[in-house]
Design an enzyme around this catalytic site. Structure first.
Site, PDB file in Angstrom:
ATOM      1  N   LYS A  98      32.020  25.178  11.873  1.00 36.43           N
ATOM      2  CA  LYS A  98      33.383  25.066  12.389  1.00 36.43           C
ATOM      3  C   LYS A  98      34.068  23.833  11.807  1.00 36.43           C
ATOM      4  O   LYS A  98      33.395  22.907  11.356  1.00 36.43           O
ATOM      5  CB  LYS A  98      33.352  24.881  13.915  1.00 36.43           C
ATOM      6  N   ARG A 100      27.107  36.591  20.783  1.00 34.80           N
ATOM      7  CA  ARG A 100      26.735  38.010  20.885  1.00 34.80           C
ATOM      8  C   ARG A 100      25.299  38.234  20.430  1.00 34.80           C
ATOM      9  O   ARG A 100      24.657  39.186  20.861  1.00 34.80           O
ATOM     10  CB  ARG A 100      27.738  38.852  20.089  1.00 34.80           C
TER      11      ARG A 100
HETATM   12  N1  BES Z   1      32.043  29.704  21.101  1.00 33.56           N
HETATM   13  C1  BES Z   1      32.913  30.359  20.212  1.00 33.56           C
HETATM   14  C2  BES Z   1      34.148  30.925  20.902  1.00 33.56           C
HETATM   15  C3  BES Z   1      35.204  29.926  21.278  1.00 33.56           C
HETATM   16  C4  BES Z   1      36.136  29.511  20.337  1.00 33.56           C
HETATM   17  C5  BES Z   1      35.310  29.486  22.573  1.00 33.56           C
HETATM   18  C6  BES Z   1      37.122  28.618  20.702  1.00 33.56           C
HETATM   19  C7  BES Z   1      36.311  28.592  22.932  1.00 33.56           C
HETATM   20  C8  BES Z   1      37.205  28.166  22.001  1.00 33.56           C
HETATM   21  C9  BES Z   1      32.204  31.517  19.523  1.00 33.56           C
HETATM   22  O1  BES Z   1      30.855  31.362  19.312  1.00 33.56           O
HETATM   23  C10 BES Z   1      32.825  31.716  18.198  1.00 33.56           C
HETATM   24  O2  BES Z   1      32.657  30.872  17.359  1.00 33.56           O
HETATM   25  N2  BES Z   1      33.538  32.835  18.014  1.00 33.56           N
HETATM   26  C11 BES Z   1      34.183  33.146  16.818  1.00 33.56           C
HETATM   27  C12 BES Z   1      33.782  34.553  16.446  1.00 33.56           C
HETATM   28  C13 BES Z   1      34.063  34.940  15.019  1.00 33.56           C
HETATM   29  C14 BES Z   1      33.199  34.132  14.068  1.00 33.56           C
HETATM   30  C15 BES Z   1      33.757  36.412  14.870  1.00 33.56           C
HETATM   31  C16 BES Z   1      35.680  33.037  17.034  1.00 33.56           C
HETATM   32  O3  BES Z   1      36.171  33.377  18.119  1.00 33.56           O
HETATM   33  O4  BES Z   1      36.371  32.596  16.133  1.00 33.56           O
HETATM   34 MN    MN Z   2      30.423  30.349  17.504  1.00 31.96          MN
END
Ligand code: BES
Ligand code: MN
Ligand code: ZN
Length: 523
Positions: free
Chosen positions: A299, A373
């Site tokens: 990230k 997931r």
């Molecule tokens: N933990 C994150 C989701 C999240 C993002 C929660 C921002 C709170 C604030 C999750 O693991 C994630 O990274 N999701 C990605 C999924 C994508 C890579 C398919 C997302 O939502 O961008």
């Molecule tokens: Mn994630």
């Protein structure tokens, strides 16, 4: 010689003492204790519930009497209208014995006010009192016992301050104890203690866990802390899977997410069998990523610190089991926490890797950042086939997408069993933890099809939150009633609210699931 021995012993003693002191300081903030009594304190400050139209109840009446209608005059002079969610500080009338009184508006007497509104009145007043008095005085309420209990519940939730890391004690706002002076205090206390306080404590522990940084809460310490909370409650059994157990059970998805971290993954399974023997349980499965860097699909650094909250789903499942067990609910419930730290590293999994899950299905990793997931794929399949649940609910801070769609007002609800939706929506309204249904259809399942493995963990062609839901759904048997709650938008709130003084974890899910299980599954 003698001197140096004395010196060594002194140093050892000192370091022992200081480590004890440190341990003491590092302890979690204990939930605020709520006490009910029948007698007004003789002096000091006071919070006093008052209605519109000059109705003060028995405590107000006695203050008014003792002060020669001084209360009536003081309220008139302040032009206070006693509307709900307002307060007014007055100098206590001469003769009352008190110094200052914070009037708490209860609205029009006999108006219909919901439980949530009473709770918010309690939380709002409590926070005002903390700002004014630091040490919150007794709160006098001449109201229906259930109303008093709900105000107390709200005050306890509203008194949540995550201030354990402030070394300057002047900054501390946590209250150890709040005293309620209530008419019919026994009835208020009975209802409060049996129905509401267990839920408040479950929320409290959940918030503590989510607010803790990831150097404190990681899979093993999560297990340890919840095991301590649950210890001593009846009908509880805990089983914990470590990496070897995962490999033995072919849980390649959760194992794969945990690989990049020095801190090994865990699957924590809690059985609470408070109901009839042999009756199918409700299973709750939570995403427990104790820190989400994204892994190799790393990230950006903006706000990455916040990803310490990515175990909020797992914390809420445990908080709910804690609440149910604490009030001896007659129901069988399984809580599963799928725990891992998602880190990049020499041993981390890569985009393109293929992992095999406990269900037998294979997954191509497209993004290591779609890790929630993955841990759920194994956790949810395990819960489904081991317990044949009457209802399977998963809670996860799964996608940024759900927050963009629904903001802080609703968790996203996804299901193949549409008959469950209206019950969840109305329980959400009742408990203040609201949900909104988002679509889950064949297109979303198509979007995760893959030409290398059975499925892939992220696809470009679908709304993110629905694709995530479909992926999880691919690991639940179609006949099992299943609901996915994406709480990424609601598990955290940077603002204080009446039900939470500190910015941070909301503990979302405990009230909703406790309420849902109570309404539809408890005997
Ligand atoms: N933990 C994150 C989701 C999240 C993002 C929660 C921002 C709170 C604030 C999750 O693991 C994630 O990274 N999701 C990605 C999924 C994508 C890579 C398919 C997302 O939502 O961008
Ligand atoms: Mn994630
Ligand atoms: Zn995540």
């Amino acid at each position: 010689m003698k001197r140096s021995i004395t010196l060594i012993i002194t140093v050892m003693l000192l370091s022992f003492v200081s480590s004890v002191v440190m341990a003491e300081k590092d302890r979690n903030i204990q939930p605020t204790e709520i006490k009910f009594s029948s007698q007004l304190p003789p002096d000091g400050n006071l919070l006093l519930g008052v209605y519109e139209n000059g109705f003060y109840g028995s405590f107000g009446d006695s203050i008014d009497e003792n002060s020669n209608n001084g209360l009536t005059h003081a309220i008139k002079a302040s032009e206070y209208e006693a509307k709900t969610m307002t307060t007014q500080l007055i100098t206590a009338p001469v003769g009352s014995g008190f110094n200052q009184i914070l009037l708490v508006g209860l609205g029009t007497k006999d108006a219909s006010i919901t439980d949530i509104e009473w709770q918010n009145i309690g939380g709002n007043a409590l926070q005002k009192a903390v700002e004014l008095f630091k040490q919150v005085p007794s709160i006098a309420l001449d109201v229906d016992p259930k109303v008093a209990a709900n105000i107390a519940f709200g005050a306890k939730l509203g008194s949540y301050y995550f201030d354990k890391y402030y070394t300057d004690t002047k900054r501390h706002k946590h209250q150890q104890k709040i005293n309620f002076v209530a008419s019919k205090n026994k009835a208020a206390n009975k209802y409060y203690s049996s129905e509401l306080n267990p839920v408040a404590n479950g929320i409290w522990h959940t918030r503590n866990m989510s607010n803790e940084p990831a150097n404190v809460i990681y899979p093993e310490s999560f297990v340890k802390q919840w095991s301590q909370h649950l210890k001593g409650l009846d009908n509880i059994k805990i089983r914990v899977f470590d990496e070897n157990d995962m490999l033995k059970n072919n849980m390649g998805a959760i194992y794969g997410v945990g690989r990049g971290s020095k801190r090994p993954p865990r699957l924590m399974v809690v059985e609470y069998m408070g109901g009839n023997k042999g009756e199918a349980p409700v299973a709750l499965v939570g995403k427990g990523i104790t820190f989400d860097t994204g892994g190799i699909s790393i990230k950006g650094s903006n706000n990455m610190w916040n990803m310490k909250f990515d175990m909020s789903g797992a914390a809420s499942t445990m908080g709910t089991v804690f609440a149910l067990a604490s009030r001896n609910a007659k129901v069988n419930v399984i809580g599963v926490a799928a725990l891992a730290e998602n880190m990049p590293g020499a041993n981390a999994q890569r985009p393109g890797d293929v992992v095999k899950t406990m269900s037998g299905k294979t997954i191509q990793i497209r993004s290591t950042d779609a890790e929630g997931r993955l841990v759920l794929a194994d956790g949810i399949h395990y819960a489904d086939v081991t317990y044949n649940p009457a209802l399977l609910i998963d809670l996860a801070t799964l996608t940024g997408s759900v927050g963009r769609a629904l903001g802080k007002d609703y968790a996203g609800l996804f299901t193949r069993h549409d008959d469950l939706v209206s019950n969840f929506i109305s329980m959400g309204k009742q408990t203040g933890e609201e949900v909104w249904q988002l679509p889950l259809n064949d297109n979303h399942f198509k979007a995760i099809e893959n030409n290398v493995a059975d499925v892939m963990n992220s696809g470009p062609d679908a709304p993110g939150a629905s694709a995530g839901a479909a992926f999880i759904g691919a690991f639940v048997r179609e006949d099992t009633p299943w609901v996915h709650l994406d709480i990424a938008g609601v598990a955290w709130n940077d603002k204080a609210t009446p039900s939470k003084a500190s910015p941070g974890s909301t503990g979302f899910g405990v009230r909703l699931l406790n309420g849902y299980i109570k309404e539809y599954y408890e005997k």
